[in-house]
Write a protein that holds these residues in place. Structure first.
Motif, PDB file in Angstrom:
ATOM      1  N   GLY A  90      53.751 -24.487  29.503  1.00 23.34           N
ATOM      2  CA  GLY A  90      53.756 -25.944  29.531  1.00 23.34           C
ATOM      3  C   GLY A  90      54.969 -26.629  28.959  1.00 23.34           C
ATOM      4  O   GLY A  90      54.995 -27.850  28.830  1.00 23.34           O
ATOM      5  N   ALA A  91      56.002 -25.858  28.582  1.00 18.77           N
ATOM      6  CA  ALA A  91      57.224 -26.489  28.068  1.00 18.77           C
ATOM      7  C   ALA A  91      57.872 -27.320  29.173  1.00 18.77           C
ATOM      8  O   ALA A  91      57.835 -26.939  30.341  1.00 18.77           O
ATOM      9  CB  ALA A  91      58.201 -25.430  27.574  1.00 18.77           C
ATOM     10  N   LYS A  92      58.462 -28.446  28.803  1.00 19.24           N
ATOM     11  CA  LYS A  92      59.072 -29.353  29.776  1.00 19.24           C
ATOM     12  C   LYS A  92      60.515 -28.985  30.089  1.00 19.24           C
ATOM     13  O   LYS A  92      61.036 -29.305  31.144  1.00 19.24           O
ATOM     14  CB  LYS A  92      59.057 -30.794  29.245  1.00 19.24           C
ATOM     15  N   ASP A  93      61.190 -28.353  29.124  1.00 19.14           N
ATOM     16  CA  ASP A  93      62.591 -28.022  29.318  1.00 19.14           C
ATOM     17  C   ASP A  93      62.974 -26.956  28.305  1.00 19.14           C
ATOM     18  O   ASP A  93      62.161 -26.535  27.488  1.00 19.14           O
ATOM     19  CB  ASP A  93      63.475 -29.268  29.147  1.00 19.14           C
ATOM     20  N   ALA A 149      68.188 -33.334  27.896  1.00 17.48           N
ATOM     21  CA  ALA A 149      66.856 -32.738  28.023  1.00 17.48           C
ATOM     22  C   ALA A 149      65.782 -33.682  27.494  1.00 17.48           C
ATOM     23  O   ALA A 149      64.741 -33.863  28.114  1.00 17.48           O
ATOM     24  CB  ALA A 149      66.793 -31.399  27.275  1.00 17.48           C
ATOM     25  N   ILE A 150      66.068 -34.302  26.356  1.00 22.43           N
ATOM     26  CA  ILE A 150      65.082 -35.204  25.750  1.00 22.43           C
ATOM     27  C   ILE A 150      64.888 -36.469  26.563  1.00 22.43           C
ATOM     28  O   ILE A 150      63.759 -36.874  26.838  1.00 22.43           O
ATOM     29  CB  ILE A 150      65.481 -35.516  24.283  1.00 22.43           C
ATOM     30  N   SER A 151      65.975 -37.096  26.982  1.00 20.50           N
ATOM     31  CA  SER A 151      65.815 -38.341  27.744  1.00 20.50           C
ATOM     32  C   SER A 151      65.155 -38.067  29.092  1.00 20.50           C
ATOM     33  O   SER A 151      64.340 -38.866  29.561  1.00 20.50           O
ATOM     34  CB  SER A 151      67.134 -39.103  27.893  1.00 20.50           C
ATOM     35  N   LYS A 152      65.445 -36.916  29.706  1.00 21.59           N
ATOM     36  CA  LYS A 152      64.814 -36.554  30.972  1.00 21.59           C
ATOM     37  C   LYS A 152      63.301 -36.344  30.776  1.00 21.59           C
ATOM     38  O   LYS A 152      62.490 -36.798  31.562  1.00 21.59           O
ATOM     39  CB  LYS A 152      65.467 -35.277  31.511  1.00 21.59           C
ATOM     40  N   THR A 153      62.950 -35.656  29.685  1.00 16.67           N
ATOM     41  CA  THR A 153      61.537 -35.352  29.410  1.00 16.67           C
ATOM     42  C   THR A 153      60.750 -36.613  29.055  1.00 16.67           C
ATOM     43  O   THR A 153      59.603 -36.771  29.476  1.00 16.67           O
ATOM     44  CB  THR A 153      61.441 -34.316  28.278  1.00 16.67           C
TER      45      THR A 153
END
Length: 120
Positions: free
Chosen positions: A97-100, A114-118
């Motif tokens: 379930g990790a997003k990135d 990665a953070i802004s995309k997630t």
């Protein structure tokens, strides 16, 4: 309102690096954890918008911790962090379930991307 982030890594130096990148880019680090068990406790207590999670840690590894956090909140947003050459673990993390995924040593722009995309 700034996004609230939980930083999880067994190395204090790594937590400090991520925290520095995040705060310089307007994010708020609400808590830190040095292992997977602490990560779950801190997640329940602070309910952050996002978690950066190291994979290899004492007590409980990042993938196991990710699964537990997903039980607490199925919509939890977790980005895994790890050293080079751990592709099998990356696949496990994404399946859990990790997003990135961010590779150490961290590149500030990659962390923020990665953070802004997630977070959308």
């Amino acid at each position: 309102m700034s996004k609230r982030i939980l930083v999880v890594d067994d190395a204090a130096f790594m937590r400090m690096m991520i925290k520095d990148i995040l705060t310089k880019n307007g994010y708020e680090v609400v808590a830190e954890a040095a292992d997977g068990l602490q990560a779950i406790e801190q997640y329940k207590e602070h309910k952050p918008d996002l978690v950066t999670m190291d994979i290899t840690m004492p007590e409980m590894d990042g993938i196991h911790s990710l699964k537990e956090i997903k039980k607490v909140n199925p919509n939890a947003k977790v980005i895994m962090c790890s050293a080079m050459g751990q592709q099998a673990m990356v696949i496990d993390a994404i399946q859990a379930g990790a997003k990135d995924f961010i590779v150490k040593p961290f590149q500030a722009d990659r962390v923020i991307e990665a953070i802004s995309k997630t977070l959308g």
